[in-house]
Enzyme design. Structure first.
Site, PDB file in Angstrom:
ATOM      1  N   HIS A 130       0.857  -1.182   0.000  1.00 31.99           N
ATOM      2  CA  HIS A 130       0.000   0.000   0.000  1.00 31.99           C
ATOM      3  C   HIS A 130       0.896   1.237   0.000  1.00 31.99           C
ATOM      4  O   HIS A 130       2.026   1.208   0.473  1.00 31.99           O
ATOM      5  CB  HIS A 130      -0.860  -0.046   1.271  1.00 31.99           C
ATOM      6  CG  HIS A 130      -1.942   0.970   1.355  1.00 31.99           C
ATOM      7  ND1 HIS A 130      -1.705   2.279   1.738  1.00 31.99           N
ATOM      8  CD2 HIS A 130      -3.280   0.878   1.164  1.00 31.99           C
ATOM      9  CE1 HIS A 130      -2.848   2.939   1.766  1.00 31.99           C
ATOM     10  NE2 HIS A 130      -3.823   2.120   1.415  1.00 31.99           N
ATOM     11  N   ASP A 207       3.061  -4.242   8.133  1.00 31.52           N
ATOM     12  CA  ASP A 207       1.835  -3.478   7.950  1.00 31.52           C
ATOM     13  C   ASP A 207       0.671  -4.441   8.163  1.00 31.52           C
ATOM     14  O   ASP A 207       0.371  -5.270   7.308  1.00 31.52           O
ATOM     15  CB  ASP A 207       1.797  -2.871   6.551  1.00 31.52           C
ATOM     16  CG  ASP A 207       0.495  -2.122   6.259  1.00 31.52           C
ATOM     17  OD1 ASP A 207      -0.387  -2.092   7.139  1.00 31.52           O
ATOM     18  OD2 ASP A 207       0.371  -1.575   5.152  1.00 31.52           O
ATOM     19  N   GLN A 210      -4.480  -4.848   6.973  1.00 32.51           N
ATOM     20  CA  GLN A 210      -5.405  -5.828   6.408  1.00 32.51           C
ATOM     21  C   GLN A 210      -5.349  -7.175   7.127  1.00 32.51           C
ATOM     22  O   GLN A 210      -6.239  -8.007   6.931  1.00 32.51           O
ATOM     23  CB  GLN A 210      -5.095  -6.047   4.924  1.00 32.51           C
ATOM     24  CG  GLN A 210      -5.283  -4.827   4.051  1.00 32.51           C
ATOM     25  CD  GLN A 210      -6.730  -4.364   3.981  1.00 32.51           C
ATOM     26  OE1 GLN A 210      -7.661  -5.145   4.157  1.00 32.51           O
ATOM     27  NE2 GLN A 210      -6.924  -3.080   3.748  1.00 32.51           N
ATOM     28  N   LYS A 233     -10.713  -0.536  10.418  1.00 36.13           N
ATOM     29  CA  LYS A 233     -10.845  -1.721   9.584  1.00 36.13           C
ATOM     30  C   LYS A 233     -11.214  -2.963  10.393  1.00 36.13           C
ATOM     31  O   LYS A 233     -11.413  -4.040   9.832  1.00 36.13           O
ATOM     32  CB  LYS A 233      -9.539  -1.984   8.817  1.00 36.13           C
ATOM     33  CG  LYS A 233      -9.169  -0.898   7.810  1.00 36.13           C
ATOM     34  CD  LYS A 233      -7.895  -1.260   7.064  1.00 36.13           C
ATOM     35  CE  LYS A 233      -7.369  -0.103   6.244  1.00 36.13           C
ATOM     36  NZ  LYS A 233      -8.221   0.255   5.113  1.00 36.13           N
ATOM     37  N   CYS A 372      -4.863   2.643  -3.558  1.00 36.63           N
ATOM     38  CA  CYS A 372      -3.604   3.122  -2.961  1.00 36.63           C
ATOM     39  C   CYS A 372      -2.482   2.106  -3.166  1.00 36.63           C
ATOM     40  O   CYS A 372      -1.653   1.885  -2.276  1.00 36.63           O
ATOM     41  CB  CYS A 372      -3.782   3.436  -1.469  1.00 36.63           C
ATOM     42  SG  CYS A 372      -4.884   4.823  -1.150  1.00 36.63           S
TER      43      CYS A 372
END
Length: 417
Positions: A130, A207, A210, A233, A372
């Site tokens: 991302h 990261d 997600q 999220k 993104c």
């Protein structure tokens, strides 16, 4: 697998009752929300926790000696403890509240990479990142004279781990990698990457924007050095994110922002910094949002991340089966067993924005664009994709609605022979 199979994994109808926003119509059609990878919906326990705080307990934290302030502080710090337990952190002091995962990654870029990296050092990223895990490193690299390298993907959207030995060298100082791609849905095998990075003394940032909302995570077992994720999220509110870091790294880092609460003592000559985690939390924090995130963690923990992940994989598998029947539709990413609940696709000669617009007329919400992740789309030979993303409240019937909606899209743009 049909609805009965999904019902055996999660009681979806009971879960859906907890999400008020899902019980409405859009353009006269029942709402089908398939954009949780962008931002998930919020259950009643999260909404009520934040409402109760504002109605009964609001005061600034860490500052007042009166009862309301002490109650607000207790709720705020209890949320920190819940989140620490949720990801297996050794101590709540390793949990830094930020605005979102993007700010968490930027915190590491400013307060770790800038002070500790030197000209000629290398940062290793991947082709599926991302922008939030690309742009901060571009800025640091330009300023410090660093080299950025990438782990490529194969034709099915898997990382080329066979190239790690060539990519991770004695010059590698940081590896920053996503837990799960927001476009491909690929769930990355992080342990081999982390082990090889640590073998050369490199630090690893994951990261988890997600991954953390959908997969069980234990940072001590995983072995990474930093983990970033967002509350919005994972059924929590917007405006709150988390950076977890190894305590010894956080202790060595200078503050990211200056102001109130991040100091121990201030004179006209200078300042002494507060202890962790407050050194990185300048100013009045997002108190209600932290409390809401704590409630979201409770909610997800009660349902179980393993069950949520299996549910999403079943939905993704069914979606890939249904969508593969549509002529001219290309799904990107690996097979269902290697991905989470994300299915991105392109349709011949139909722009993703047009796809999303027509689906909206059918009450179906999907994402359209580059998500993104422009470099990844360039690698895939696409300018944009349409993306359906699933969460614990989605059903097989909604996948059927998506497939039916895409047939309407195809008929709308069918060109005469």
């Amino acid at each position: 697998m049909g609805s009965v199979g999904l019902q055996a994994i999660l009681d979806v109808e009971r879960i859906r009752a907890d999400f008020p926003i899902l019980h409405q119509t859009v353009n006269g059609k029942p709402l089908v929300f398939l954009d949780s990878a962008a931002s998930s919906q919020k259950p009643i326990p999260v909404i009520e926790a934040m409402n109760a705080y504002y109605r009964t307990t609001h005061a600034n934290v860490h500052r007042g000696v009166y009862r309301l302030s002490e109650q607000a502080t207790a709720l705020y710090e209890e949320a920190r403890r819940k989140i620490a337990a949720f990801i297996g952190a050794a101590s709540p002091k390793e949990i830094i509240f930020t605005r979102n995962a993007t700010e968490a990654i930027n915190l590491v870029a400013y307060a770790w990479a800038r002070p500790f990296l030197r000209e000629g050092d290398e940062i290793l990223l991947t082709e599926m990142e991302h922008h939030s895990n690309l742009v901060p490193w571009f800025l640091v690299a330009q300023e410090k004279g660093l080299r950025i390298r990438y782990i490529p993907i194969d034709e099915e959207g898997r990382l080329r781990l066979d190239l790690l030995d060539a990519l991770i060298t004695e010059r590698t100082r940081l590896v920053a990698v996503t837990m799960m791609s927001n476009v491909l849905g690929t769930i990355n095998p992080l342990r081999p990457i982390i082990e090889k990075a640590h073998a050369v003394g490199a630090v690893v940032l994951v990261d988890g924007a997600q991954g953390v909302p959908h997969l069980p995570v234990n940072v001590q077992e995983l072995g990474c050095d930093f983990l970033a994720f967002s509350g919005h999220k994972m059924c929590g509110p917007t405006g709150i994110g988390v950076l977890w870091g190894r305590r010894e790294l956080l202790e060595a880092m200078p503050p990211f922002l200056g102001g109130g609460d991040m100091i121990r003592r201030v004179t006209f000559e200078g300042a002494e910094w507060n202890e962790l985690p407050y050194k990185f939390e300048a100013g009045t924090p997002a108190i209600a949002e932290a409390i809401g995130l704590g409630a979201a963690v409770d909610y997800l923990s009660q349902i179980g991340l393993e069950a949520i992940h299996r549910h999403e994989q079943a939905l993704a598998a069914y979606a890939m089966e249904r969508l593969s029947e549509i002529p001219g539709l290309r799904i990107v990413g690996p097979p269902p067993a290697e991905r989470g609940g994300v299915v991105a696709f392109a349709m011949d000669r139909i722009h993703p924005h047009d796809i999303a617009t027509i689906l909206d007329r059918e009450g179906i919400c999907i994402r359209a664009g580059h998500h993104c992740a422009m470099p990844l789309h360039e690698r895939l030979g696409l300018t944009a994709t349409a993306r359906a993303s699933f969460y614990l409240y989605n059903t097989m019937e909604e996948v059927d609605r998506l497939a039916e909606g895409l047939e309407i899209v195809r008929r709308t743009f069918r060109r005469p022979a």
